[in-house]
Design a protein around this motif. Structure first.
Motif, PDB file in Angstrom:
ATOM      1  N   MET A   1       0.851  -1.195   0.000  1.00 51.05           N
ATOM      2  CA  MET A   1       0.000   0.000   0.000  1.00 51.05           C
ATOM      3  C   MET A   1       0.883   1.239   0.000  1.00 51.05           C
ATOM      4  SD  MET A   1      -2.952  -0.682   2.776  1.00 51.05           S
ATOM      5  CE  MET A   1      -4.470  -0.108   2.151  1.00 51.05           C
ATOM      6  N   ASN A   2       0.515   2.180  -0.804  1.00 54.46           N
ATOM      7  CA  ASN A   2       1.268   3.425  -0.770  1.00 54.46           C
ATOM      8  C   ASN A   2       0.560   4.436   0.129  1.00 54.46           C
ATOM      9  OD1 ASN A   2      -0.861   4.295  -2.298  1.00 54.46           O
ATOM     10  ND2 ASN A   2       0.221   4.201  -4.257  1.00 54.46           N
ATOM     11  N   GLY A   3       1.113   5.604   0.269  1.00 53.49           N
ATOM     12  CA  GLY A   3       0.600   6.605   1.195  1.00 53.49           C
ATOM     13  C   GLY A   3      -0.787   7.100   0.854  1.00 53.49           C
ATOM     14  N   VAL A   4      -1.134   7.137  -0.412  1.00 54.84           N
ATOM     15  CA  VAL A   4      -2.447   7.630  -0.828  1.00 54.84           C
ATOM     16  C   VAL A   4      -3.542   6.671  -0.375  1.00 54.84           C
ATOM     17  CG1 VAL A   4      -3.878   8.229  -2.811  1.00 54.84           C
ATOM     18  CG2 VAL A   4      -1.458   8.847  -2.795  1.00 54.84           C
ATOM     19  N   ASP A   5      -3.304   5.372  -0.496  1.00 55.18           N
ATOM     20  CA  ASP A   5      -4.295   4.391  -0.077  1.00 55.18           C
ATOM     21  C   ASP A   5      -4.543   4.454   1.426  1.00 55.18           C
ATOM     22  OD1 ASP A   5      -4.681   3.471  -2.633  1.00 55.18           O
ATOM     23  OD2 ASP A   5      -3.217   1.849  -2.446  1.00 55.18           O
ATOM     24  N   VAL A   6      -3.475   4.575   2.213  1.00 51.22           N
ATOM     25  CA  VAL A   6      -3.618   4.649   3.666  1.00 51.22           C
ATOM     26  C   VAL A   6      -4.363   5.919   4.053  1.00 51.22           C
ATOM     27  CG1 VAL A   6      -2.347   4.834   5.843  1.00 51.22           C
ATOM     28  CG2 VAL A   6      -1.551   3.263   4.065  1.00 51.22           C
ATOM     29  N   MET A   7      -4.048   7.016   3.364  1.00 50.87           N
ATOM     30  CA  MET A   7      -4.711   8.284   3.663  1.00 50.87           C
ATOM     31  C   MET A   7      -6.198   8.207   3.337  1.00 50.87           C
ATOM     32  SD  MET A   7      -4.001  11.107   4.915  1.00 50.87           S
ATOM     33  CE  MET A   7      -3.806  12.841   4.802  1.00 50.87           C
ATOM     34  N   SER A   8      -6.570   7.601   2.222  1.00 52.11           N
ATOM     35  CA  SER A   8      -7.978   7.541   1.862  1.00 52.11           C
ATOM     36  C   SER A   8      -8.741   6.594   2.790  1.00 52.11           C
ATOM     37  CB  SER A   8      -8.140   7.122   0.402  1.00 52.11           C
ATOM     38  OG  SER A   8      -7.653   5.811   0.221  1.00 52.11           O
ATOM     39  N   LEU A   9      -8.106   5.514   3.214  1.00 49.99           N
ATOM     40  CA  LEU A   9      -8.759   4.616   4.166  1.00 49.99           C
ATOM     41  C   LEU A   9      -8.943   5.290   5.517  1.00 49.99           C
ATOM     42  CD1 LEU A   9      -7.082   1.156   3.439  1.00 49.99           C
ATOM     43  CD2 LEU A   9      -9.413   1.863   2.946  1.00 49.99           C
ATOM     44  N   THR A  10      -7.957   6.045   5.943  1.00 49.21           N
ATOM     45  CA  THR A  10      -8.060   6.772   7.213  1.00 49.21           C
ATOM     46  C   THR A  10      -9.169   7.814   7.126  1.00 49.21           C
ATOM     47  OG1 THR A  10      -5.695   6.478   7.552  1.00 49.21           O
ATOM     48  CG2 THR A  10      -6.782   8.146   8.890  1.00 49.21           C
ATOM     49  N   THR A  11      -9.231   8.532   6.021  1.00 46.98           N
ATOM     50  CA  THR A  11     -10.281   9.536   5.835  1.00 46.98           C
ATOM     51  C   THR A  11     -11.657   8.875   5.822  1.00 46.98           C
ATOM     52  OG1 THR A  11      -8.741  10.847   4.520  1.00 46.98           O
ATOM     53  CG2 THR A  11     -11.071  11.401   4.343  1.00 46.98           C
ATOM     54  N   LEU A  12     -11.769   7.760   5.124  1.00 45.92           N
ATOM     55  CA  LEU A  12     -13.035   7.034   5.072  1.00 45.92           C
ATOM     56  C   LEU A  12     -13.455   6.567   6.461  1.00 45.92           C
ATOM     57  CD1 LEU A  12     -15.260   5.817   3.283  1.00 45.92           C
ATOM     58  CD2 LEU A  12     -13.836   3.776   3.096  1.00 45.92           C
ATOM     59  N   LEU A  13     -12.510   6.064   7.230  1.00 43.29           N
ATOM     60  CA  LEU A  13     -12.810   5.596   8.586  1.00 43.29           C
ATOM     61  C   LEU A  13     -13.261   6.754   9.479  1.00 43.29           C
ATOM     62  CD1 LEU A  13     -12.792   3.171  10.495  1.00 43.29           C
ATOM     63  CD2 LEU A  13     -10.443   3.722  11.048  1.00 43.29           C
ATOM     64  N   ILE A  14     -12.593   7.888   9.370  1.00 46.16           N
ATOM     65  CA  ILE A  14     -12.962   9.056  10.180  1.00 46.16           C
ATOM     66  C   ILE A  14     -14.363   9.543   9.804  1.00 46.16           C
ATOM     67  CG2 ILE A  14     -12.431  11.497  10.582  1.00 46.16           C
ATOM     68  CD1 ILE A  14      -9.457  10.691  10.418  1.00 46.16           C
ATOM     69  N   VAL A  15     -14.670   9.603   8.509  1.00 49.46           N
ATOM     70  CA  VAL A  15     -15.995  10.037   8.063  1.00 49.46           C
ATOM     71  C   VAL A  15     -17.063   9.059   8.555  1.00 49.46           C
ATOM     72  CG1 VAL A  15     -17.443  10.362   6.022  1.00 49.46           C
ATOM     73  CG2 VAL A  15     -15.139  11.324   6.088  1.00 49.46           C
ATOM     74  N   ALA A  16     -16.768   7.752   8.480  1.00 50.75           N
ATOM     75  CA  ALA A  16     -17.737   6.752   8.944  1.00 50.75           C
ATOM     76  C   ALA A  16     -17.990   6.888  10.439  1.00 50.75           C
ATOM     77  CB  ALA A  16     -17.225   5.355   8.616  1.00 50.75           C
ATOM     78  N   ILE A  17     -16.941   7.121  11.224  1.00 51.03           N
ATOM     79  CA  ILE A  17     -17.094   7.282  12.677  1.00 51.03           C
ATOM     80  C   ILE A  17     -17.913   8.535  12.988  1.00 51.03           C
ATOM     81  CG2 ILE A  17     -15.816   7.818  14.799  1.00 51.03           C
ATOM     82  CD1 ILE A  17     -13.652   5.876  13.789  1.00 51.03           C
ATOM     83  N   ILE A  18     -17.670   9.619  12.252  1.00 49.18           N
ATOM     84  CA  ILE A  18     -18.437  10.852  12.464  1.00 49.18           C
ATOM     85  C   ILE A  18     -19.911  10.615  12.156  1.00 49.18           C
ATOM     86  CG2 ILE A  18     -18.816  13.184  11.559  1.00 49.18           C
ATOM     87  CD1 ILE A  18     -15.759  13.424  11.305  1.00 49.18           C
ATOM     88  N   ILE A  19     -20.208   9.881  11.077  1.00 47.48           N
ATOM     89  CA  ILE A  19     -21.600   9.597  10.730  1.00 47.48           C
ATOM     90  C   ILE A  19     -22.268   8.762  11.819  1.00 47.48           C
ATOM     91  CG2 ILE A  19     -23.056   8.319   9.110  1.00 47.48           C
ATOM     92  CD1 ILE A  19     -21.154   9.261   6.884  1.00 47.48           C
ATOM     93  N   VAL A  20     -21.572   7.756  12.330  1.00 47.95           N
ATOM     94  CA  VAL A  20     -22.126   6.918  13.401  1.00 47.95           C
ATOM     95  C   VAL A  20     -22.400   7.749  14.646  1.00 47.95           C
ATOM     96  CG1 VAL A  20     -21.581   5.035  14.987  1.00 47.95           C
ATOM     97  CG2 VAL A  20     -21.147   4.770  12.558  1.00 47.95           C
ATOM     98  N   ILE A  21     -21.483   8.653  14.995  1.00 48.90           N
ATOM     99  CA  ILE A  21     -21.670   9.503  16.170  1.00 48.90           C
ATOM    100  C   ILE A  21     -22.878  10.420  15.975  1.00 48.90           C
ATOM    101  CG2 ILE A  21     -20.648  11.436  17.459  1.00 48.90           C
ATOM    102  CD1 ILE A  21     -17.933  10.017  17.112  1.00 48.90           C
TER     103      ILE A  21
END
Length: 54
Positions: free
Chosen positions: A1-21
């Motif tokens: 995995m390169n840095g872009v993939d990790v960044m997009s997964l992290t962003t996706l996870l943060i957005v999902a957590i915000i939606i759940v909250i």
């Protein structure tokens, strides 16, 4: 995995957590409003519906 993939997964996870909250907060607010609602019932009729025996 390169840095872009990790960044997009992290962003996706943060957005999902915000939606759940946000959904959890909305649910708590709506349940609290529902329990605070003052329910009323109609008065019992004064007339008796039972048959009187003669």
């Amino acid at each position: 995995m390169n840095g872009v993939d990790v960044m997009s997964l992290t962003t996706l996870l943060i957005v999902a957590i915000i939606i759940v909250i946000l959904i959890t907060i909305a649910t708590i607010i709506s349940v609290n409003r529902a329990y605070a609602f003052q329910h009323t019932i109609d008065e019992k009729p004064k007339q008796s519906y039972q048959q009187e025996e003669n």
